[in-house]
Design an enzyme around this catalytic site. Structure first.
Site, short mmCIF file in Angstrom:
data_model
loop_
_atom_site.label_atom_id
_atom_site.label_comp_id
_atom_site.label_asym_id
_atom_site.label_seq_id
_atom_site.Cartn_x
_atom_site.Cartn_y
_atom_site.Cartn_z
N GLY A 70 0.89 -1.23 0.14
CA GLY A 70 -0.16 0.18 0.07
C GLY A 70 0.82 1.38 0.03
O GLY A 70 0.69 2.33 -0.60
N CYS A 326 -0.72 8.53 25.25
CA CYS A 326 0.55 8.51 25.37
C CYS A 326 0.98 10.17 26.03
O CYS A 326 1.14 11.10 25.06
CB CYS A 326 1.58 8.41 24.21
SG CYS A 326 0.85 6.74 23.56
C1 LIG Z 1 -5.10 3.03 4.94
C2 LIG Z 1 -3.69 2.44 4.81
N1 LIG Z 1 -2.90 2.76 3.68
C3 LIG Z 1 -1.55 2.16 3.61
C4 LIG Z 1 -1.13 1.12 4.27
C5 LIG Z 1 0.15 0.82 4.24
O1 LIG Z 1 0.12 -0.45 3.37
P1 LIG Z 1 1.53 -1.52 3.51
O2 LIG Z 1 1.67 -1.86 4.76
O3 LIG Z 1 0.94 -2.70 2.50
O4 LIG Z 1 2.70 -0.64 3.05
C6 LIG Z 1 -1.95 0.74 5.46
C7 LIG Z 1 -1.36 -0.08 6.13
O5 LIG Z 1 -1.29 -0.13 7.38
C8 LIG Z 1 -3.16 1.49 5.68
O6 LIG Z 1 -4.12 0.77 6.51
#
Ligand SMILES: Cc1ncc(COP(=O)(O)O)c(C=O)c1O
Length: 378
Positions: A70, A326
């Site tokens: 992603g 936190c």
């Molecule tokens: C909404 C969103 N975008 C992007 C990512 C990133 O994806 P990746 O871990 O495959 O790089 C994530 C993962 O946590 C996500 O939840």
């Protein structure tokens, strides 16, 4: 008992996906760029996978580019838009994933774009009127708004945003990492130029994903090198990752309705149980409204166990995630919870579900939380 309620972070690889991948780890190892039979075999499966993914999204195979997940897909869409499509202005929200937010912030620091943040409504949804205002008063714009927020689950009115973007001739990128494999995504119906997917969010392998690029836009290579991915991303393909990605999306699509109902029922059940078990509990975002069924972000009453909550859950065998309470060190807590104006003095935890979770696991989790808060509410 071990209970995994952190499926928005990653999901377990499903057995049928592993099964589909194994031959490409064992027998079929040829480099897909090789012209001999070993290479032709693996080239063929990559193109079959691409075609299958494109079909599921009602897209053309040429609109699908495989990536390492992603984050890379988001970077490719954003950097491509800004470097190659004459974009000087971008709109996003302060609760986007860091894969989007940090990329846009760096491009702004480099002086390549002006960055605008669209207002949020009190429940954390995007203020679409403000989005239109920002689009009306700016030059050609990239709009980057996620389909579902990974921390609070809020769902974007993606079709409506696509129509607004079209009206103002804007480029629309939507991070669909949390919704891919969980909702039917038809690229002919939603007017996006770019959407993204990551296999590990729907029971596929980690380190593999894709970017959909609508055929109306042409961007330059993101990684220079060999001619893989039609020159857009050099580097030998993650063969078994791609096979696993296509299989995971196929299984997710096939079982979508059933899993949607099952997981939504777990989420609703947990909401009701928590409301009965813990006084003054509430939910961040629009949990009972237009919300991703796999995510529930719970805000607990102020407590002296706040900082230890995730740790205590872990000790009890429950995996979840969070990060609002936190107060010490460099950890400022979740930018999403801060972004929606959440009370950061109260502990919040994200529970996220998959097809493998059961009602018994929810009972166990709520029972443990009840015990923790029964003695510790201050
Ligand atoms: C909404 C969103 N975008 C992007 C990512 C990133 O994806 P990746 O871990 O495959 O790089 C994530 C993962 O946590 C996500 O939840």
């Amino acid at each position: 008992m071990k209970v995994y309620l952190d499926n928005a972070a990653t999901t377990a690889l499903s057995p049928e996906v592993l099964e589909a991948m194994l031959p490409y780890m064992k027998e079929h190892f040829g480099n897909p760029s090789s012209i001999h039979s070993f290479g032709r075999k693996t080239r063929a499966v990559i193109e079959t996978s691409r075609k299958a993914i494109a079909n599921m999204l009602n897209a053309a195979p040429a609109e699908i580019f495989f990536t390492s997940g992603g984050t890379e897909a988001d970077n490719m869409a954003i950097c491509g838009s800004i470097n190659d499509l004459g974009i000087k202005h971008a709109i996003t929200s302060r609760i986007e994933h860091h894969a989007v937010l940090h990329t846009l912030e760096v491009l702004q620091e480099q002086g390549k774009i002006k960055l605008s943040l669209v207002d949020l409504l009190p429940d954390g949804h995007i203020d679409l009127k403000h989005l239109e205002e920002l689009l009306a008063f700016n030059s050609r714009t990239l709009v980057s708004l996620m389909h579902a927020n990974n921390e609070i689950g809020n769902l974007l009115a993606i079709k409506e945003v696509g129509e607004i973007c079209e009206k103002y001739n804007a480029i629309f990128h939507s991070d669909t990492v949390q919704t891919m494999g969980h909702y039917n995504i038809d690229t002919k119906k939603i007017k996006t130029h770019f959407i993204t997917g990551a296999a590990h969010k729907f029971h596929g392998p980690k380190g593999t994903g894709f970017l959909y690029v609508n055929s109306s836009v042409k961007i330059n290579p993101f990684i220079y090198g060999g001619s893989q991915e039609r020159n857009m991303r050099g580097g030998t393909e993650n063969l078994y990752g791609i096979v696993g990605l296509a299989k995971a999306l196929e299984v997710a699509n096939k079982e979508m309705q059933e899993h949607h109902e099952h997981i939504q029922s777990l989420k609703t059940y947990m909401i009701n149980k928590l409301e009965n078990a813990i006084p003054d509990v509430c939910f961040n975002g629009d949990a009972k409204g237009n919300s991703l069924y796999t995510v529930l972000n719970v805000q607990f009453p102020p407590s002296d166990i706040a900082e230890m909550l995730l740790f205590n859950l872990d000790i009890a065998g429950i995996a979840a995630s969070g990060g609002s309470a936190c107060t010490s060190g460099s950890n400022q807590g979740s930018h999403v919870l801060r972004g929606i104006g959440c009370d950061m003095s109260r502990p919040s935890v994200r529970f996220s579900f998959s097809k493998y979770n059961t009602k018994e696991e929810i009972d166990f989790c709520v029972e443990k939380l009840k015990e923790m808060f029964a003695v510790k509410v201050s």
